[in-house]
Design an enzyme around this catalytic site. Structure first.
Site, PDB file in Angstrom:
ATOM      1  N   LYS A 265      89.303  -0.116  -4.672  1.00  0.00           N
ATOM      2  CA  LYS A 265      89.872  -1.539  -5.402  1.00  0.00           C
ATOM      3  C   LYS A 265      88.840  -2.372  -3.928  1.00  0.00           C
ATOM      4  O   LYS A 265      89.651  -2.819  -2.630  1.00  0.00           O
ATOM      5  CB  LYS A 265      90.934  -1.088  -5.424  1.00  0.00           C
ATOM      6  CG  LYS A 265      91.250  -2.643  -6.262  1.00  0.00           C
ATOM      7  CD  LYS A 265      92.662  -2.787  -7.124  1.00  0.00           C
ATOM      8  CE  LYS A 265      93.566  -3.869  -7.505  1.00  0.00           C
ATOM      9  NZ  LYS A 265      94.631  -2.978  -8.288  1.00  0.00           N
TER      10      LYS A 265
ATOM     11  N   SER B  38      94.851  -4.399 -12.882  1.00  0.00           N
ATOM     12  CA  SER B  38      93.985  -5.091 -12.182  1.00  0.00           C
ATOM     13  C   SER B  38      93.368  -3.553 -11.508  1.00  0.00           C
ATOM     14  O   SER B  38      91.912  -4.794 -11.173  1.00  0.00           O
ATOM     15  CB  SER B  38      94.863  -6.144 -11.001  1.00  0.00           C
ATOM     16  OG  SER B  38      95.666  -5.044 -10.448  1.00  0.00           O
TER      17      SER B  38
ATOM     18  N   SER C  98      98.954  -1.869 -11.762  1.00  0.00           N
ATOM     19  CA  SER C  98      97.560  -2.107 -11.983  1.00  0.00           C
ATOM     20  C   SER C  98      96.978  -0.927 -11.494  1.00  0.00           C
ATOM     21  O   SER C  98      95.751  -0.155 -11.347  1.00  0.00           O
ATOM     22  CB  SER C  98      97.150  -3.346 -11.296  1.00  0.00           C
ATOM     23  OG  SER C  98      97.644  -3.942 -11.067  1.00  0.00           O
TER      24      SER C  98
HETATM   25  N1  GLN Z   1      99.305  -6.893 -14.838  1.00  0.00           N
HETATM   26  C1  GLN Z   1     101.147  -6.800 -13.911  1.00  0.00           C
HETATM   27  C2  GLN Z   1     100.179  -8.183 -12.984  1.00  0.00           C
HETATM   28  O1  GLN Z   1      99.671  -9.469 -13.592  1.00  0.00           O
HETATM   29  C3  GLN Z   1     100.736  -5.700 -12.743  1.00  0.00           C
HETATM   30  C4  GLN Z   1      99.533  -6.053 -11.733  1.00  0.00           C
HETATM   31  C5  GLN Z   1      99.479  -4.899 -10.094  1.00  0.00           C
HETATM   32  O2  GLN Z   1     100.189  -3.731 -10.844  1.00  0.00           O
HETATM   33  N2  GLN Z   1      98.861  -5.699  -9.589  1.00  0.00           N
HETATM   34  O3  GLN Z   1     100.924  -8.622 -12.198  1.00  0.00           O
END
Ligand code: GLN
Length: 485
Positions: free
Chosen positions: A83, A158, A182
């Site tokens: 990532k 994400s 994410s």
């Molecule tokens: N979707 C969640 C957010 O927008 C989690 C994001 C993540 O785990 N990096 O914060």
């Protein structure tokens, strides 16, 4: 073997076997994955950067070990993707943001260097929501990612690019990061296995900080066994991250294959209430029934503070993000917009470099932390976090693991939720709880909806019980294989 005769899907063990039998070399396998990326990435957009030089050097090292008859490290020749929030020395690391569009870090994240030392071949860096803020990958400055399991749908986020790279067979495994869901949520949306380890299990050194008390690094893979191997290669104490633990690293791959013996499966009612898609509910119930057939016992229980998790998470995560993202000021990293004064330079750089969601979060977080509001928001959110952790501790008195859906609905269409941040935030309603509590959680595919969209089953365990959650997920995956449709 010529490219035309290579199998389309690979596992860590099939790669090892083929390398040892010399039916393929690490260089040939690497070349094959770059061909796939060249062919499919323009459509999927999972990779933002590829690093063939680095990949072929790693592959050649593996081939040299084979030629000399030396023993192979555990991930020898395994093509992996990182990532793009993980630092890679000499390889562009954008965090999905315009502000770091041309940033080249001078060092590797520990997780990256450990996988490489274990023989993995790093193909490149994957697309993600900007600074890992999002649930659909649509907050990337470099365009959305297509869900390989369902064209036209988001891959989740994400870590959307990492999930899509594995699901689209452009990498055998990938690293993602999970702050509120994410890793697990994109894993569920793309129909693959995705593990969030306990906070402290994997060093965060070299991971671009979003919310430091929540951020974790973990694997996305095609099977529980493969996820276990990747975790084993990177877990363990790192003096460069004070929150990494010196607890010994078990042989996750061996332990996940142990049979299940009368485990108690906690089923928290609050994860099966309003807002849960009926098809997701049905597939998860079927998976629970299958685990019961394997000898587990179902224990229905309550986790009363679950409903407050999203609110607490968005106060804590944005508060930490507003502070972490202060470093992108045009002075030290990345983009710098010209201006006549320092203040003007900050404003222009951050104004042009950050996307809408990042700005929204920096403002939300700054507000929640500011004098006069701190007690009402941030402090209260921290108290809720403690209550959620207590819910888990109490649940684990009555059950060995907890079973829930990973997400309330399957993947949604690209564009469907971009104008409604609240609706987007709800994609993480079942994942943020485990994030706040610091415990491990895994998502494994448990079938598909009638529209053919993958559905994920989540298994939570107490702190540092990765072996146990992997074991439950593996037993289910074996029993459900070939994967239910
Ligand atoms: N979707 C969640 C957010 O927008 C989690 C994001 C993540 O785990 N990096 O914060």
């Amino acid at each position: 073997m010529s490219a035309a005769t290579l199998p389309s899907s690979w596992t860590i063990s099939s790669i090892r076997e083929s390398l040892l039998l010399k039916t393929v070399s690490a260089r040939e396998l690497t070349a094959e994955f770059f061909r796939r990326i060249e062919r499919d990435n323009p459509r999927i957009n999972a990779f933002l950067t590829v690093c063939p030089e680095r990949a072929f050097a790693a592959a050649d090292h593996v081939d040299a070990l084979i030629a000399r008859g030396e023993s192979l490290p555990p991930l020898a020749g395994v093509p992996v993707a990182m990532k793009d929030v993980l630092s890679t020395a000499g390889v562009r690391t954008t965090c999905g943001s315009k502000i770091l569009e041309n940033y080249i870090p001078p060092y590797d994240a520990t997780a990256v260097s450990r996988l490489e030392s274990a023989g993995a071949v790093i193909l490149g860096k994957t697309n993600c929501d900007e600074f890992a803020m999002g649930s659909s990958n649509e907050n990337s400055a470099f365009g959305p990612v297509q869900n390989p399991a369902a064209p036209g749908y988001v891959p989740g986020g994400s870590s959307g690019g990492s999930a899509a790279a594995v699901a689209g067979q452009l990498a055998v495994a990938a690293l993602g990061t999970d702050t509120g869901g994410s890793i697990r949520q994109p894993g569920a949306c793309c129909g693959i296995t995705a593990l969030m380890p306990t906070y402290g299990r994997v060093s965060r050194y070299g991971l671009t900080a979003f919310a430091s008390s929540l951020d974790r690094i973990g694997p996305l893979a095609n099977s529980v066994e493969d996820a276990a191997s990747v975790l084993a290669a990177m877990a363990g104490r790192d003096p460069l991250d004070a929150t990494s633990t010196s607890a010994p690293v078990p042989d996750y791959r061996a332990q996940c294959q142990e049979p299940l013996h009368g485990l108690r499966l906690g089923i928290p009612r609050q994860y099966f209430g309003e807002g849960l898609d009926p098809e997701v509910r049905q597939k998860v119930e079927e998976a629970i029934a299958m685990l019961e057939k394997l000898g587990c016992r179902r224990v229905d229980l309550d986790m009363p503070h679950t409903d407050y998790a999203i609110a607490a998470y968005y106060i804590i995560a944005t508060g930490e993000a507003s502070s972490n993202l202060a470093r992108y000021d045009g002075v030290r990293y990345g983009l710098r917009e010209p201006a006549n004064s320092l203040r003007e330079m900050y404003k222009r750089t951050r104004g042009r470099g950050f996307g809408t969601e990042v700005k929204r979060r920096v403002m939300l977080g700054t507000y929640a932390l500011s004098a006069g509001y701190y007690d009402a928001y941030y402090l209260r959110a921290q108290k809720v976090r403690a209550l959620i952790a207590r819910d888990f501790a109490e649940a684990f008195q009555r059950a060995d693991v907890l079973i829930t859906p990973t997400t309330p609905t399957p993947a949604f269409r690209i564009g469907e939720r971009t104008s409604d941040p609240l609706k987007m935030y709800l994609a993480d309603i079942y994942t943020v709880t485990g994030s706040l509590a610091g415990i491990p959680g895994i998502s494994v595919p448990c079938g598909k909806s009638t529209a053919n969209l993958p559905i994920g089953l989540q298994v939570f365990g107490p702190h540092f019980t990765e072996s146990l959650v992997l074991q439950v997920a593996h037993a289910y995956q074996e029993a459900a294989s070939p994967l239910p449709s």
